[in-house]
Design an enzyme around this catalytic site. Structure first.
Site, PDB file in Angstrom:
ATOM      1  N   ARG A   1       0.839  -1.208   0.000  1.00 25.97           N
ATOM      2  CA  ARG A   1       0.000   0.000   0.000  1.00 25.97           C
ATOM      3  C   ARG A   1       0.877   1.263   0.000  1.00 25.97           C
ATOM      4  NH1 ARG A   1      -0.454   4.765   2.411  1.00 25.97           N
ATOM      5  NH2 ARG A   1      -0.008   3.818   4.428  1.00 25.97           N
TER       6      ARG A   1
ATOM      7  N   HIS B   1       4.842   3.978  12.992  1.00 30.02           N
ATOM      8  CA  HIS B   1       5.071   4.006  11.536  1.00 30.02           C
ATOM      9  C   HIS B   1       6.186   5.015  11.279  1.00 30.02           C
ATOM     10  CE1 HIS B   1       3.503   3.790   7.259  1.00 30.02           C
ATOM     11  NE2 HIS B   1       4.255   4.875   7.199  1.00 30.02           N
TER      12      HIS B   1
ATOM     13  N   HIS C   1       9.662   6.541   9.286  1.00 31.35           N
ATOM     14  CA  HIS C   1      10.312   6.687   7.974  1.00 31.35           C
ATOM     15  C   HIS C   1      11.814   6.853   8.173  1.00 31.35           C
ATOM     16  CE1 HIS C   1       6.856   7.690   4.993  1.00 31.35           C
ATOM     17  NE2 HIS C   1       6.520   6.740   5.824  1.00 31.35           N
TER      18      HIS C   1
ATOM     19  N   CYS D   1      10.356   9.135  -0.019  1.00 31.50           N
ATOM     20  CA  CYS D   1       9.685  10.341   0.444  1.00 31.50           C
ATOM     21  C   CYS D   1       9.782  11.417  -0.629  1.00 31.50           C
ATOM     22  CB  CYS D   1      10.329  10.828   1.739  1.00 31.50           C
ATOM     23  SG  CYS D   1       9.657  12.404   2.280  1.00 31.50           S
TER      24      CYS D   1
ATOM     25  N   ASN E   1       9.846   4.506   3.878  1.00 32.18           N
ATOM     26  CA  ASN E   1       9.516   3.676   5.040  1.00 32.18           C
ATOM     27  C   ASN E   1      10.741   2.935   5.560  1.00 32.18           C
ATOM     28  OD1 ASN E   1       6.501   3.890   5.191  1.00 32.18           O
ATOM     29  ND2 ASN E   1       6.733   3.292   3.059  1.00 32.18           N
TER      30      ASN E   1
HETATM   31 ZN    ZN Z   1       4.952   5.460   5.326  1.00 39.36          ZN
END
Ligand code: ZN
Length: 310
Positions: free
Chosen positions: A17, A211, A213, A244, A253
């Site tokens: 995703r 979550h 990065h 990003c 990520n």
């Molecule tokens: Zn992310």
């Protein structure tokens, strides 16, 4: 968040995703299936497989329902879908997703730019989605992921009080859990410890995933900081897929392979086999030819005599 004494962590793979929606190319559906097969074979037990948004906006996700239905055939795997609004939630529920995640931005500027709604309007959307879930599929879990929780490229500083208040409001509106996302890679470990500690004080066991990065190279350090204060669910992406857009050339990520290596080397079981998770890069690279994949562990290989955590 599980009992902090329990060493087990859940790695939630978000590549299909978060990763796929950040790259320009569209991965063919058959390659998505092969990728999911490889992830499951490696021991991944939670996969965010799609985002339910209009295909006009994100052609990469046009097959979202099909991919959810495919993932549902895998026993013991939680199939997650990102839903930005009620309509997306309805489609995801009808496709059979096990868990919905709704991004709610703590930065008003980011929220308006992203979904044209204020954070408080998004809380009302969470409430509507929770109600629909109760009607259609009460067993489905609903997570509110607080995005830009550690800072925002548009607004800059995001006050910690705003983040914690918003997470609590999402739980009050019917979300089962609320996690924190470093959407743009601004977080540092001290901040991560502080904010997750506050989150846990505020909403207890309903505190959800970290979550993180890797935009500025602190992805793993931030995950470790979250682990230190009791976080036990971590989002990451195979090959760090999902660069990003604000930092060209940087991986987005946290890299799943490196995260698994870190925890397993510490003796913390992830349930994921390292060699097999590295092998899961093959279908990803096949489906997205030329797309850069990141990861130090896959490049360097495993240390001599390395053993997975028991
Ligand atoms: Zn992310």
């Amino acid at each position: 968040m599980n009992n902090p004494l329990n060493p087990h962590v859940l790695i939630s793979e978000v590549g299909p995703r978060d990763g796929l929606q950040s790259v320009k190319a569209t991965m063919p559906t058959a390659d998505k299936f092969r990728w999911i097969d490889a992830l499951v074979a490696a021991g991944v037990r939670e996969i965010e497989v799609a985002s339910f948004v209009p295909p006009k906006l994100l052609p990469q996700m046009a097959d979202a329902a099909e991919v959810v239905r495919y993932g549902k055939q895998k026993a013991g795997v939680t199939i997650m879908a990102l839903v930005p609004n009620l309509r997306g939630a309805e489609n995801a529920l009808r496709a059979g997703a096990d868990k919905l995640t709704m991004p709610v931005s703590a930065s008003t500027a980011h929220s308006l730019a992203n979904v044209r709604r204020t954070p408080l309007e998004m809380v009302e959307e969470v409430r509507a989605i929770a109600r629909l879930r109760d009607e259609l599929a009460p067993h489905v879990k609903l997570e509110a992921g607080i995005s830009t929780a550690f800072g925002c490229t548009l607004q800059g500083l995001v006050p910690e009080d705003d983040v914690i208040r918003l997470a609590a409001a999402c739980i009050e509106a019917g979300a089962d859990e609320s996690g924190l996302s470093d959407t743009v890679g601004y977080a540092n470990p001290a901040q991560v410890r502080r904010l997750f500690r506050r989150l846990k004080e505020e909403i207890g066991d309903r505190a959800g995933a970290a979550h993180m990065h890797n935009t500025r190279g602190l992805g793993l350090a931030n995950c470790l900081a979250a682990w230190d204060v009791g976080v036990r669910t971590f989002d990451s992406s195979l090959g760090g897929l999902g660069g990003c857009p604000y930092a060209p050339g940087a991986s987005g990520n946290v890299v799943t392979e490196d995260l698994v290596f870190m925890f397993e080397a510490m003796g913390v079981s992830t349930g994921i086999d390292l060699e097999r998770i590295v092998a899961a890069r093959a279908p990803l690279m096949q489906g997205l030819p030329g797309e850069p994949v990141y990861g130090m562990t896959p490049d360097a290989g495993l240390p001599k005599g390395f053993r997975l955590a028991a």
